[in-house]
Design a protein around this motif. Structure first.
Motif, short mmCIF file in Angstrom:
data_model
loop_
_atom_site.label_atom_id
_atom_site.label_comp_id
_atom_site.label_asym_id
_atom_site.label_seq_id
_atom_site.Cartn_x
_atom_site.Cartn_y
_atom_site.Cartn_z
N HIS A 82 21.14 -16.51 1.74
CA HIS A 82 20.19 -16.19 2.29
C HIS A 82 20.70 -17.26 3.27
CE1 HIS A 82 17.00 -15.71 4.61
NE2 HIS A 82 16.28 -17.01 4.54
N PHE A 83 20.56 -18.95 2.37
CA PHE A 83 20.26 -20.16 3.63
C PHE A 83 22.19 -20.58 3.69
CE2 PHE A 83 16.54 -20.72 0.91
CZ PHE A 83 15.60 -20.59 1.26
N GLY A 84 22.95 -20.25 2.85
CA GLY A 84 23.86 -20.63 3.05
C GLY A 84 24.43 -22.15 2.85
N PHE A 85 25.14 -22.03 1.59
CA PHE A 85 25.57 -23.49 0.86
C PHE A 85 26.83 -23.75 1.17
CE2 PHE A 85 25.26 -26.31 -2.92
CZ PHE A 85 24.22 -26.65 -2.29
N SER A 86 27.60 -25.28 1.29
CA SER A 86 28.91 -25.32 1.28
C SER A 86 29.16 -27.09 1.20
CB SER A 86 29.93 -24.92 2.77
OG SER A 86 29.07 -25.40 3.87
N ILE A 87 29.72 -27.46 0.74
CA ILE A 87 30.32 -28.72 1.09
C ILE A 87 31.57 -29.34 1.26
CG2 ILE A 87 31.71 -28.53 -1.79
CD1 ILE A 87 29.43 -31.64 -1.99
N GLY A 88 31.63 -29.94 2.17
CA GLY A 88 32.79 -30.83 3.02
C GLY A 88 33.38 -32.36 2.74
N ILE A 89 33.86 -32.73 3.28
CA ILE A 89 34.15 -33.80 3.45
C ILE A 89 33.04 -35.16 3.89
CG2 ILE A 89 36.11 -36.24 4.32
CD1 ILE A 89 37.40 -34.37 1.77
N ASP A 90 32.56 -34.65 5.18
CA ASP A 90 32.28 -34.82 6.41
C ASP A 90 30.18 -35.05 5.38
OD1 ASP A 90 33.35 -34.95 8.30
OD2 ASP A 90 32.67 -33.28 8.91
N ASP A 91 30.26 -34.39 4.43
CA ASP A 91 29.11 -34.27 3.59
C ASP A 91 29.08 -34.92 3.21
OD1 ASP A 91 27.92 -32.23 4.24
OD2 ASP A 91 28.97 -30.47 3.58
N GLU A 92 30.23 -36.41 3.18
CA GLU A 92 30.12 -37.77 2.52
C GLU A 92 30.11 -38.84 2.88
OE1 GLU A 92 31.78 -35.06 0.31
OE2 GLU A 92 30.09 -34.58 -0.44
N THR A 93 30.69 -38.57 4.00
CA THR A 93 30.32 -39.99 4.77
C THR A 93 28.93 -40.25 5.82
OG1 THR A 93 31.53 -38.07 6.31
CG2 THR A 93 32.90 -39.86 5.52
N ILE A 94 29.25 -41.21 5.75
CA ILE A 94 28.39 -42.05 6.05
C ILE A 94 28.76 -43.33 7.50
CG2 ILE A 94 27.16 -42.85 3.80
CD1 ILE A 94 28.49 -45.67 3.56
N PRO A 95 28.14 -43.05 8.36
CA PRO A 95 27.78 -43.81 9.25
C PRO A 95 28.26 -45.87 9.58
CG PRO A 95 25.49 -42.96 9.04
CD PRO A 95 26.48 -42.80 7.85
N GLY A 96 29.21 -45.66 10.71
CA GLY A 96 29.81 -46.82 10.52
C GLY A 96 28.97 -48.29 10.16
N GLU A 97 28.06 -48.27 10.63
CA GLU A 97 26.71 -49.16 10.16
C GLU A 97 26.61 -49.38 9.10
OE1 GLU A 97 22.33 -48.86 9.24
OE2 GLU A 97 22.96 -47.00 10.23
N ALA A 98 26.10 -47.89 8.00
CA ALA A 98 26.51 -48.22 7.19
C ALA A 98 27.68 -48.54 5.75
CB ALA A 98 25.76 -46.63 6.31
N GLN A 99 28.32 -48.36 6.85
CA GLN A 99 29.97 -48.49 5.45
C GLN A 99 30.44 -50.41 5.99
OE1 GLN A 99 31.68 -46.94 4.03
NE2 GLN A 99 32.75 -48.82 3.58
#
Ligand SMILES: [Mg+2]
Ligand SMILES: [Zn+2]
Ligand SMILES: [Zn+2]
Lengths: 75, 975
Positions: free
Chosen positions: B697-714
């Motif tokens: 119902h909710f949908g559930f997936s995972i990909g590279i984008d889910d583990e990337t952080i913004p440049g400021e955090a980097q």
């Protein structure tokens, strides 16, 4: 020499009297040689324990408070 | 048909066989090495004599008259021309030679010593100890005697040359005695030894001077007493070793004279085993059934290895006899004797060290008696304990979430091959006829039928219709597996009892076994190519036992820790988390869709009405539908919040791993213990299906984008790591200037390492925390980590922040080149980079050097697991061997097979962990039990009584009996 039998972690070992022994053997319907064994050289044994005696050991138990086991003294 | 009823084994006795016994049991004496004559008939008194049994079908056995298959074969015998030693007893022969008198054969022990060893033997027997310890001690004691205490004969040492030669070692006068005496009489000026004249020697030794001169000239050999006197006077040794070979016939004569009562002292029963029987005079010839000859395609016969060996023995035996009768020289006789010994030895064991193995013409070593028994493929491990069985199937497994945990999907082609025996009665004759008329190809069909007269008929496509009409009560039908049959299912390695469980069959198309994913943990199965075995049960007793004791639901509680080991896993947990974490709302269609695979087909009253006036149900409402109506629970859950269930309604908390998970999920555990295994099975099945619906119902997936952080955090992470590097540099500088203070109990070097490790691990944690700040709570990786479905925050840190320090043996990486890890660094570079600190994250990618260090750490992990599995496998084997015969008796004691007590009360307290409530602090949760008892006491008494008295214990029901159970009506078994 340290007397380990006085250590708090060593449970009480006593030589079982002949009459009590008969009862135990009767209860479990066994010969004394069918009991678990303990070496005569075991430091926890009382001084008067001899070869062929049966030792009564009373241990503290987490689940049953006290548990009693018997051991037959062997070489 | 049943003319071969199994009989009880009364007793077994082991011992040696007397030559006369060999002759008595022999069907014929074997005198010729030939097997078949020119016409292909077995030669009488040859190795294939028809009296030794039959192998060709259709022929009749000449000894017992039975046909091949029912005749087990009969032994023959060979009369050996001379006695030979049995290789199996060489050690015992040596012991007896050493322990008994060479003259009168008595055991070299005095009466007192004998009594002592006899007592020790009876004691050892009573305590079931190894008798060898006592008999070895007895022999050791006997060997100490120089002379026989009975006849006074001097005893010599016995030398044993493997495998079958024995020598007596005697100390005799050397042939160079005169030279040695003369040499010693010269004296030695350098050593300060004076010359001795013959006069002086005569005086010292009290030997007449003329004798001394005769001895010195070598014309007289000094007697033993004279030799000893001279040796003493001149301090020399005049002896040399002389070995005297003991022929098997000598040994046999020697042993024949050992008195019976002496053997008893050595723990041997003389009634059953006389020592001289260890020297063979008659060789039994195994029946032809034990060494069948095979006919090759070209019509040539090929004989068994044992037959080849027997041919050799008979040939040498004949040559021996011929030579002896012809009066051949002793040397030739001895050679032949040795050859005979060699052939008899290799007939019994062809892998003796020091003896070249007997070979086939092709050069392959022969497989003789001992080789048939020994080793993994031998009779014991290969044929007796490792038998392959009928009615079993093996194939790849794959998941099927629509099955119950109690079920297994069986491919139709398997179901048509594996059968169940059906005893036809008046009540099931219609079914039986239907099965038979479907034939062997249709499902559900039948493969065989057995008529009341015992005759078995194969069901074929052609005869099935006709046969079906003939089926009556009293017949037996071997019908195909059908839905609901009980089978046993297993995955190796079978390490605990949940590795073998019973399932109900669901016949399905395609080729794999299908199972519900909730039974993966107990089997330790996944679907990357795993295969599993299935066994069809063949009698009612086995089926009943499997259903009552072995079904998956009966194994829900682990006997290891007393909590459930079956529960929701992986996506089930993510799904439950999504369903309950923020308690989302669903409209009627959605709520019904979530519950569509459960028993629930009517929704409760809605929780409320939304802004548009539509009624809604919450995640809690939906989940609560699966709970027993009177369930009450309160505990701290996975996410750290309070979970509250009141009267079967979830009021607070998130449902995740600690609530419904595999190892001790609180709700599953409680339902199993309070409401029984059947209710727990229904609950787990429904939780998993509900969770699957929810996650879809909710949908559930995972990909590279889910583990990337913004440049400021980097940038912030880079900064943290640069700080850490600076800090490490400071530490190194302080160390090099000897300004570093060592921690208590550490050297300076250790202190430096520890401080570096500390600052680096802090750096990684900081990087992780920075990364975490940028992940939303609905990030799938975060959901999985928080709910306990899969992965941890550390995994996420390494993917998004920094991988961190790599370690080998718990230290920074220190190996490789001299004073450095890689040639890329200066020697003695202590920096973070040079010792395996990985600054990058898995997403940003590792540098080649980081990658190398990472591989070093990773390799250690792989080696560790490989070593651990083999070590623990061996440990497991030893534990099983030590414990497998222990059994809890009806009196509560645990005993082994000889009735020796191991525990006076099972586990000291006589309770089974699965029958007892427990929590983290106490093995037995007395409080919980007591409060439950009190609860039931305090409430309205009549109500409670009624409740306690009438609530039926769920019994073992078939998978398809759920509906009846939930109706609350009387339960009746359907099988
Ligand atoms: Mg696998
Ligand atoms: Zn026969
Ligand atoms: Zn003697």
């Amino acid at each position: 020499m340290v007397d380990v039998s006085q250590h708090e972690l060593v449970p009480e070992h006593t030589v079982l009297e002949e009459e009590a022994l008969e009862e135990v053997l009767e209860e479990y319907d066994i010969d004394r040689t069918d009991l678990p064994k303990i070496k005569r050289t075991d430091a926890a044994l009382p001084d008067d324990a001899e070869l062929g005696d049966v030792i009564k050991i009373v241990r503290d138990s987490r689940t049953t408070d006290q548990s009693v086991v018997y051991r037959y003294v062997v070489e | 048909m049943q003319d071969t009823t199994p009989k009880d084994i009364g007793s077994l006795s082991f011992g040696l066989m007397e030559p006369e016994e060999y002759r008595e049991m022999s069907a014929t004496k074997i005198i010729t090495a030939d097997t078949y004559d020119d016409d292909g008939f077995p030669i009488d008194m040859g190795l294939m004599d028809p009296r030794l049994g039959v192998i060709d079908p259709g022929l009749e056995c000449k000894t017992c008259g039975k046909h091949s298959g029912s005749c087990n074969g009969h032994f023959g015998h060979i009369e050996l021309a001379a006695p030979v030693i049995h290789v199996g007893f060489t050690k015992l022969i040596r012991r007896l030679l050493r322990g008994t008198c060479r003259e009168c054969s008595k055991l070299l022990l005095t009466e007192d010593e004998r009594d002592e060893f006899r007592d020790q033997l009876t004691e050892s027997r009573k305590l079931s100890r190894d008798l060898n310890d006592v008999t070895k001690a007895a022999i050791r004691q006997a060997r100490k005697k120089d002379r026989c205490p009975f006849c006074g004969e001097i005893q010599y040492d016995i030398d044993h040359e493997k495998p079958t030669t024995y020598y007596e070692v005697q100390q005799v006068l050397t042939s160079e005695y005169s030279q040695r005496i003369a040499g010693a009489m010269q004296g030695d000026e350098e050593e300060g030894v004076e010359r001795t004249t013959p006069d002086e020697l005569a005086e010292q030794t009290e030997i007449e001077l003329t004798r001394v001169n005769e001895i010195l000239s070598g014309s007289f050999r000094p007697r033993e007493s004279q030799r000893k006197a001279i040796e003493k006077a001149l301090d020399i040794d005049l002896t040399e070793e002389d070995t005297n070979k003991l022929m098997p016939s000598d040994i046999r004569d020697w042993f024949e004279n050992i008195p019976d009562e002496d053997i008893e002292v050595l723990g041997i029963n003389p009634e059953r085993s006389r020592p001289e029987w260890m020297i063979l005079t008659v060789l039994p010839v195994p029946p032809v059934t034990a060494r069948p000859s095979i006919t090759l395609d070209n019509g040539q016969r090929s004989e068994d290895d044992l037959t080849h060996k027997l041919v050799d023995i008979i040939r040498i035996n004949q040559r021996f006899m011929e030579n002896r009768e012809a009066g051949a020289p002793q040397l030739i006789i001895e050679d032949l004797w040795e050859l005979l010994q060699y052939h008899v030895t290799t007939f019994m064991d062809n892998e003796i060290s020091g003896t070249p193995p007997a070979r086939h013409r092709s050069g392959r070593p022969l497989k003789t008696l001992s080789q048939r028994l020994k080793g993994k493929e031998g009779r014991f491990r290969g044929s007796l304990s490792g038998k392959r069985v009928n009615f079993s199937a093996r194939t790849v497994i794959s998941p099927d979430p629509t099955l119950s945990m109690n079920e297994v999907g069986v491919p139709d082609r398997v179901a048509k091959e594996m059968t169940q025996t059906m005893n036809v009665t008046e009540r099931n004759v219609a079914d039986a006829r239907r099965f038979v008329s479907n034939g062997p190809e249709g499902h559900p069909g039948a493969n065989y039928v057995r008529r009341p007269d015992g005759r078995r008929l194969k069901v074929t496509e052609k005869n099935c219709e006709q046969l079906a009409e003939k089926i009556e009560a009293g017949w037996e039908v071997n019908r195909h597996l059908i839905d609901g049959d009980i089978v046993i299912f297993n995955r190796q390695p079978s390490l605990h009892r949940m590795s073998i469980m019973a399932h109900e069959v669901v016949v399905m198309p395609y080729k794999t076994f299908r199972l519900n994913t909730v039974v993966c943990p107990p089997y330790n199965a996944d679907f990357d190519g795993d295969e599993m075995n299935m066994h069809a049960l063949q009698n009612e007793e086995a089926r009943a036992e499997a259903r009552v004791l072995m079904r998956v639901q009966e194994q829900m509680l682990s006997p290891r820790f007393g909590e459930n080991i079956i529960g929701a896993i992986q996506d089930h947990i993510s799904g439950m988390y999504l369903l309950t974490h923020d308690n989302p709302r669903f409209n009627e269609t959605q709520a019904l869709d979530l519950l569509r695979a459960t028993r629930i087909d009517e929704l409760p009253d809605p929780s409320g009405v939304d802004d548009e006036g539509e009624p809604f149900w919450t995640g809690y409402d939906v989940f609560s539908e699966l709970l027993p109506d009177d369930l009450n629970l309160e505990f701290t859950g996975t996410v750290g919040d309070e979970v509250v269930v009141e009267d079967g309604q979830l009021l607070k908390g998130t449902i995740a791993e600690d609530e419904v998970g595999e190892f001790g999920g609180e709700i599953v555990d409680t339902i199993t213990k309070v409401y029984g295994n059947t209710r727990a099975r229904i609950f787990v099945n429904e939780v998993s299906t509900l969770a699957m619906r929810a996650i879809m119902h909710f949908g559930f997936s995972i990909g590279i984008d889910d583990e990337t952080i913004p440049g400021e955090a980097q940038a912030r992470i880079d900064e943290t790591i640069a700080d850490a590097n600076d800090r490490v540099e400071e530490l190194i500088e302080a160390y090099e200037n000897n300004e570093l203070e060592s921690l208590p109990g550490r050297t300076i070097d250790e202190t430096l390492e520890m401080k570096i490790m500390q600052s680096l691990s802090r750096a990684r944690d900081n990087a992780g925390n920075i990364a975490d700040e940028h992940f939303q709570d609905d990030n799938p990786a975060v959901v999985m980590a928080n709910s306990g479905a899969r992965g941890s925050m550390l995994n996420l840190t390494q993917m998004a922040g920094a991988v961190g320090q790599q370690a080998v043996r718990g230290e920074r990486i220190n190996r490789g080149y001299e004073d450095r890890t890689l040639s890329h660094y200066e020697p003695n570079d202590l920096s973070a980079e040079a010792h395996g600190f990985v600054e990058n994250s898995y997403t940003s990618g590792l540098t080649p050097r980081e990658f190398f260090f990472h591989a070093m750490g990773g390799r250690e992990g792989l080696v560790d697991t490989a070593v651990r599995t083999s070590k623990s496998g061996y440990l497991q084997r030893r534990l099983i061997n030590a414990l497998h015969e222990l059994e809890t008796q009806y009196d509560g004691t645990v005993r082994d097979s000889s009735d020796t007590i191991i525990q006076f009360e099972f586990g000291e307290d006589g309770t089974s962990p699965v029958k007892v409530s427990s929590d983290d602090d106490n093995d037995i949760d007395v409080d919980q039990i007591a409060s439950r008892v009190l609860d039931s006491e305090f409430d309205s008494e009549t109500e409670r009584d009624e409740f306690l008295g009438t609530r039926p214990e769920p019994t073992n029901l078939s998978e398809h009996a759920d509906d009846r159970l939930t109706d609350g009506t009387e339960v009746s078994s359907d099988d």
